[in-house]
Scaffold this active site. Structure first.
Site, mmCIF file in Angstrom:
data_model
loop_
_atom_site.group_PDB
_atom_site.id
_atom_site.type_symbol
_atom_site.label_atom_id
_atom_site.label_comp_id
_atom_site.label_asym_id
_atom_site.label_seq_id
_atom_site.Cartn_x
_atom_site.Cartn_y
_atom_site.Cartn_z
ATOM 1 N N SER A 145 37.223 39.033 37.416
ATOM 2 C CA SER A 145 37.409 40.184 38.665
ATOM 3 C C SER A 145 38.868 40.548 38.598
ATOM 4 C CB SER A 145 37.375 39.209 40.333
ATOM 5 O OG SER A 145 37.958 39.770 41.253
ATOM 6 N N TYR A 158 39.420 31.081 44.369
ATOM 7 C CA TYR A 158 38.605 32.221 43.500
ATOM 8 C C TYR A 158 39.483 33.003 42.470
ATOM 9 C CZ TYR A 158 35.679 36.433 42.904
ATOM 10 O OH TYR A 158 34.873 37.460 42.680
#
Length: 259
Positions: A145, A158
């Site tokens: 990501s 995350y």
């Protein structure tokens, strides 16, 4: 300049294992590759959702399992090999995400996110790499990501897990490309998924899972190492990563942290 990976322009008959295929980017990419003729093995915990993705695609293989069960990886891999004869490309797309500031993180929650986002990838690599290395061909695709580019608010666990995946993909490339394997790093921006639905802030350049899947397929066709999208957003974060910390922290504090 030559592409860093071999290009994938024909999917007919290609055997793909897509881990995290029940929703979001994984489900959309599975549909994209199935429509292109690939033989796709679909894995996630929720078998009923996988059946929905596989509907009307006789070449799909539904192989549900819990990616945190280390023993289940070998059994599922053997099942897929029995059905398809092997795996040409594995795509690691499973992810856990909970928006939280650093003072909200719990040890158990952090351990779970890291186990899903990072630990499961290592188990999957240990499962598929021996056969790929033995034949000198195959592909590894890791969905990280842009949250792994820089430290961003609300991505307290995350973000670091995705930064680790970026680092892992880079070292895998230098290890495996000389031995005949391709490695792809996929860094999406914001995509409409059940994970991002938790966000309570505006998400710039938000894309649909179908648009993300098409961008990933174009990246495979171009033989890219890093497939990042949408460029109008990801390039800004790439620039932010190269700024001196004093400027970077000031911009993040001013634009991304509610005052």
């Amino acid at each position: 300049m030559r592409p860093l990976n071999r290009t994938i322009t024909t999917w007919a008959g290609r055997r793909v294992w897509l881990v995290g295929a029940s929703s979001g980017i994984g489900a959309a990419l599975a549909q994209e590759l199935l429509l292109a003729g690939a033989r796709v093995a679909l894995s996630a915990r929720r078998a009923e959702l996988l059946q929905g993705v596989a509907a009307r695609h006789p070449q799909a293989i539904v192989a549900p399992f819990d990616i945190l069960d280390q023993d289940a990886w070998a059994e599922r891999y053997q099942y897929i090999c029995d059905q398809a004869g092997g795996v040409d490309l594995i795509v690691f797309c499973a992810a856990a995400y909970h928006p939280e500031r650093s003072w909200d993180v719990s040890p158990d929650g952090a351990a779970h996110t890291l186990a899903v986002n990072l630990g499961s990838v290592y188990t999957g690599l240990a499962t598929v790499l021996p056969a790929m290395l033995a034949r000198g061909s195959g592909g590894i695709a890791i969905v990280a990501s842009v949250a792994g580019y820089v430290g961003l608010p609300n991505a307290s666990v995350y973000g670091p897990s995705k930064a680790a995946l970026i680092n892992l993909a880079e070292l895998l490339y230098t290890d495996l490309r000389p031995r005949g394997l391709d490695v792809y790093l996929i860094n999406p921006g914001f995509v409409q998924t059940p994970l991002t639905a938790q966000n309570q802030f505006a998400m710039p350049a938000l894309q649909t899972p179908q648009a993300a899947a098409k961008a990933i397929r174009r990246g495979f066709a171009a033989g890219l190492f890093e497939i990042h999208f949408p460029k109008r957003f990801t390039l800004i974060l790439k620039l932010l990563r190269w700024l001196p910390y004093r400027w970077r922290f000031a911009l993040i504090t001013h634009f991304l942290i509610p005052q």
